[in-house]
Scaffold this motif. Structure first.
Motif: not given
Length: 92
Positions: A15-20, A83-84
């Motif tokens: 995960t990166s922030g809300d990204l899966v 990233e982010d």
């Protein structure tokens, strides 16, 4: 056994922030055979083919970083930065 959990899985969730991101090599799960447990809006990330791709597949985004050293099918040398909460395919 030193570890109390298995480390030989064919995939990993990142995960990166809300990204899966569901990352696997691509020989089991791939664009033609996505995992049934892939969350809506997730990225299915795999290599295996060395062919760079970034494609909207409806409920998920399919990405393949290609290869920085042995790209195939005429694709440029490439890699992916996550990233982010964002993923971007970068070509040399």
């Amino acid at each position: 056994m030193v570890l109390e959990f298995p480390i030989m899985a064919d995939y990993i969730y990142v995960t990166s922030g809300d990204l899966v991101v569901f990352a696997s090599h691509g020989h089991h799960y791939n664009r033609e055979n996505p995992p049934v447990f892939l969350p809506e809006g997730a990225i299915l990330l795999n290599g295996h083919t060395h062919v760079a791709m970034d494609e909207d597949c409806g409920s998920y985004r399919y990405m393949n970083p290609g290869s920085p050293s042995i790209p195939k099918n005429g694709t440029a040398p490439s890699y992916i930065i996550i990233e982010d909460g964002k993923a971007e395919l970068k070509k040399f």
